[in-house]
Design an enzyme around this catalytic site. Sequence first.
Site, mmCIF file in Angstrom:
data_model
loop_
_atom_site.group_PDB
_atom_site.id
_atom_site.type_symbol
_atom_site.label_atom_id
_atom_site.label_comp_id
_atom_site.label_asym_id
_atom_site.label_seq_id
_atom_site.Cartn_x
_atom_site.Cartn_y
_atom_site.Cartn_z
ATOM 1 N N SER A 10 -90.764 -12.242 47.225
ATOM 2 C CA SER A 10 -90.234 -10.904 47.480
ATOM 3 C C SER A 10 -90.596 -9.894 46.410
ATOM 4 O O SER A 10 -90.427 -8.694 46.620
ATOM 5 C CB SER A 10 -88.715 -10.962 47.621
ATOM 6 O OG SER A 10 -88.399 -11.786 48.718
ATOM 7 N N HIS A 52 -79.166 -8.121 58.099
ATOM 8 C CA HIS A 52 -78.615 -7.093 57.241
ATOM 9 C C HIS A 52 -78.083 -5.911 58.047
ATOM 10 O O HIS A 52 -77.604 -4.929 57.494
ATOM 11 C CB HIS A 52 -79.686 -6.580 56.268
ATOM 12 C CG HIS A 52 -80.076 -7.572 55.234
ATOM 13 N ND1 HIS A 52 -81.057 -8.507 55.444
ATOM 14 C CD2 HIS A 52 -79.592 -7.810 53.990
ATOM 15 C CE1 HIS A 52 -81.194 -9.253 54.351
ATOM 16 N NE2 HIS A 52 -80.294 -8.852 53.457
ATOM 17 N N CYS A 61 -84.430 -7.411 52.162
ATOM 18 C CA CYS A 61 -84.415 -7.756 53.592
ATOM 19 C C CYS A 61 -85.829 -8.100 54.071
ATOM 20 O O CYS A 61 -86.754 -7.297 53.978
ATOM 21 C CB CYS A 61 -83.875 -6.579 54.403
ATOM 22 S SG CYS A 61 -83.978 -6.854 56.168
#
Lengths: 631, 371
Positions: A324, A367, A380
């Site tokens: 991420s 989310h 997310c």
Amino acid sequence: MENQCTLRNGPEPSEYRQRLNLIIAIVMAAALVIVCRLWYLQVIKGDELKQKSENNSVRFRKIQPLRGLILDRRGLTLVDNRPSFDVLYMPSRGRDHQQVFETLKTLYASKSFELGADAALTKTLRPYLPVRLEKNVPLEKVALVETNAMTLPGVYVDVTPVRLYLDGEMLAPIIGYTGEISKDELLSGADDYSSGDILGKAGLEKVLDSYIRGRHGAELVEVNVHGKEIKNLGRIDPVSGANVVLTIDADIQKAAWKAFEGKAGAAVVMDPRDGSILAMVSAPSFDPNLFNSGIPQEEWIQLHTNPLNPLSNRAISGQYPPGSTYKLIVAAAALEEGIIKPETKIHCNGTFELGNRIYRCWKKHGHGSVDLNRALVESCDVYFYTVGKMLGVDKIAFYAKQFGLGEHTGIVLNHERKGLIPTRDWKMARRGEPWQLGETISVSIGQGFNLTTPLQLAVAYGALANGGTLWRPRLVERIERPDGKTLKEFHPEKKGDVKLSKQTQAILKKALWGAVNAPGGTGLAARLADAEVCGKTGTSQVIGLPQNEKARREKKIAAFHKDHALFVCFAPANNPEIVVAVIAENAGSGGAVAAPIARLILAAHFDRKKKAQMGWQAPELLATDENLHRQ
Amino acid sequence: MIFLKFDRRIFQHFDWTLLGLVLAICGIGVVNIYSSGVSQVDSVAPLYLKQLQWILVGLVFMVIMFLIDYRVINEFAYVIYGATLVLLVAVMVFGHASHGAQRWLVFGPITVQPSELAKLMLILVLARYFDDHKSMEPYKLRELLIPMVLVAVPFVLVLKQPDLGTGLMLVIIAASIALFMGVNWKSLLIAFGAFLCMIPLAWHFLKDYQKERLLTFLAPERDPLGTGYHILQSMIAIGSGGFFGKGFLKGSQTQLKFLPEQQTDFVFSVFAEEWGFVGGMILLSMLLSLIVWGLKIALHSKDLLGTMLAFGISALIAWQVIINMGMVLGLLPVVGIPLPFMSYGGSAMVTLLAAVGLLMNVSVRRFILQR
């Protein structure tokens, strides 16, 4: 052809015959001079020279220079030299070799020591060639040999300088180690090395060897039959090597190294204002002092076969999926390309469908509706699947390259890896297959083919922190002569620009701030009281790795299946002066494992700064002055 | 039919003396290298074995150079010249550096030193030039301009490596051939004057270590630890051999590695230490016989080309023997010139054996070129 040979048909012209005879006479005259000289040297002066060669041998002794010190940015000694004692034996001085060795053994046995190298004793001995019985012996043995010199004719102790790596393990992957020159290195023949020389074998010791090693001295001594030195005929002092001042900050390095105790991984700490590397950790590491006097075979094999590969420098040659942490690049690309606006909302219900495949968000139930800021703060996945699909892999790669990913950062160390930023062309060329859209989905959250090194991540985040400058990482500040004069200075070097609009930069920084400071942020564990930290977590799955990594994994136990934890951050938010990139291998999630490590590192930096501002001087600084005097 | 006849005569008039002499010297060389290498327990493959391999390779080239008529080889002189220049340039670009000089080209396991090949190539090309431009009159400076260029190009390339010894060797060989062909005395004076003027200029271009060596020769006490030490040790080694020598493998100077470069430039010191004045005289007479034999071949050649080739090769061997021995005996400065057939070195050995092949070629064909 034959018509041309008119000049020399039949008997040769007398002219050439005359010349040839003259030449034969000249050669004979030269030969006569040589014969006379031979006669003079061998017959007239023969006995005298024979005496010289047998009784009063002139011996040429090489004096090893001191290698240059390696210092941290504030002058603290990281690598020093210490005397090493070798036990040698000069066969010409001993009467009965076996007898001498036996005496030595019994002497050792009385203090329950062992005589190390028996191999040396079985070699054929030549009268004037000393053999090394033992290398790098403890002081007790030195005392034993010296006090019993009378009963050990021919045995003596020789002192040579060897490297002393203080806090060896902490910096071994960067600084490397030294050792005696190998046959291959001798044969490759560069730079007038000779046998018995000590040279850098890895890391900075190797890269900067020509500066560090200094120049040999020599001594010419006349020795008598007993090998005793009678007269010193001349001496050239060795020249000590140059000292290397690193950009490394020993305090931060220590904190980072401690934070990795019991873990495998890497950390890079950089000053985003000039690209200076403040700390670089690769764990597990090794003790470079082991190599000084030739590393024992078993330990060498152990180091080499250890699946955790302690000899490598993970910070520059470890290639990991960025996970991420890569979302920063995708977000930057999307904003710059105008594909999304900051307020664009995307709904995340926990899954993203493409064809008949389902890609999941790390948060099982989704989310909900998220904008870019929340997507980065809470990391997310579905948001970035959607954005990544719109961007396409080549656009993402274009921005990743701007951030210096997929390319060498250009640090001075050897064995730096490039990582991998996939494109359509790359896949066609390498795999011979067209790009699949599904692969873009993986790429947009830093999985799939993506590979980066910890150093690359630090440099990339540094570029956001400093407003767009991509630095070439600077590990060495300067090289200075032992007398303190600067020999070479390594100035900060700009490698490129990351062209992001001010607005994009502000949006991204705010989101990274949120990830550490806002409720719901994934990097809350890195939050600091003294400074505002901006950062991004990453948890990279070890599934779907390239072939070799996969193979390695299959061989090994389940621990290798665990995710890599990543965290990259910079602080303070407004005027960043430190970037930290952390990767903990197979350790779990980035927020839970990597962020706390980064926090410890940041804390070390800001604590020191706070103390300095309060006028309190760290004890290390006092040690610094001492070090300077010692040189 | 013709070929058969051809072959028979080659065999009939084959120069066994020359072959025997060369092989005998090579043999002594190998034994000597063996002795000088015994104390080096850590060497990878013993040098004497490598030298033997190089001699075998050299023999192949010798046969090639012998079998092809030298007038045919002469046709390709400029091609060979060009090829060698290409190799010399390649050394500058891709060359392998060792001991501060870039002299070697690496082809897999083989390392080639093109500057050695340049010596033979120079003889070939100069012979070709003078054969094309025969003259009963002594040559004038104007006529010698092209030969000078032919020498200057490889000379500069070799000097750049830097290899002063080989560079000087090229100039000396060329000068020897030109003088042998006859040079107008006025031209000679001018050339000599120009040479004297060049010295300060050349000094400017010399590397520091080369200057150091020349200065050391002029005043050995300048540098007792460096080059002076080498010469001193060499003279001690030779002198300590005495009349009969210390015996095979018994040279203490050699075995204790006091001698520098004992397998290459200083092989004669090793030999003289172990075999004494007697051995030295035998080796010297063998080398002298070889040189005189070569000059005799030059004398009896049927054409000028053969004379020039044989003379050039003999001069090459003679100069190297004289300079090398003068150097190890402390009579001349230390410039890296190996002792022919004795020093370790693959490229030098192959070049010399090829040159001997050419010498045999000239020797035999004086019987075949009957007309």
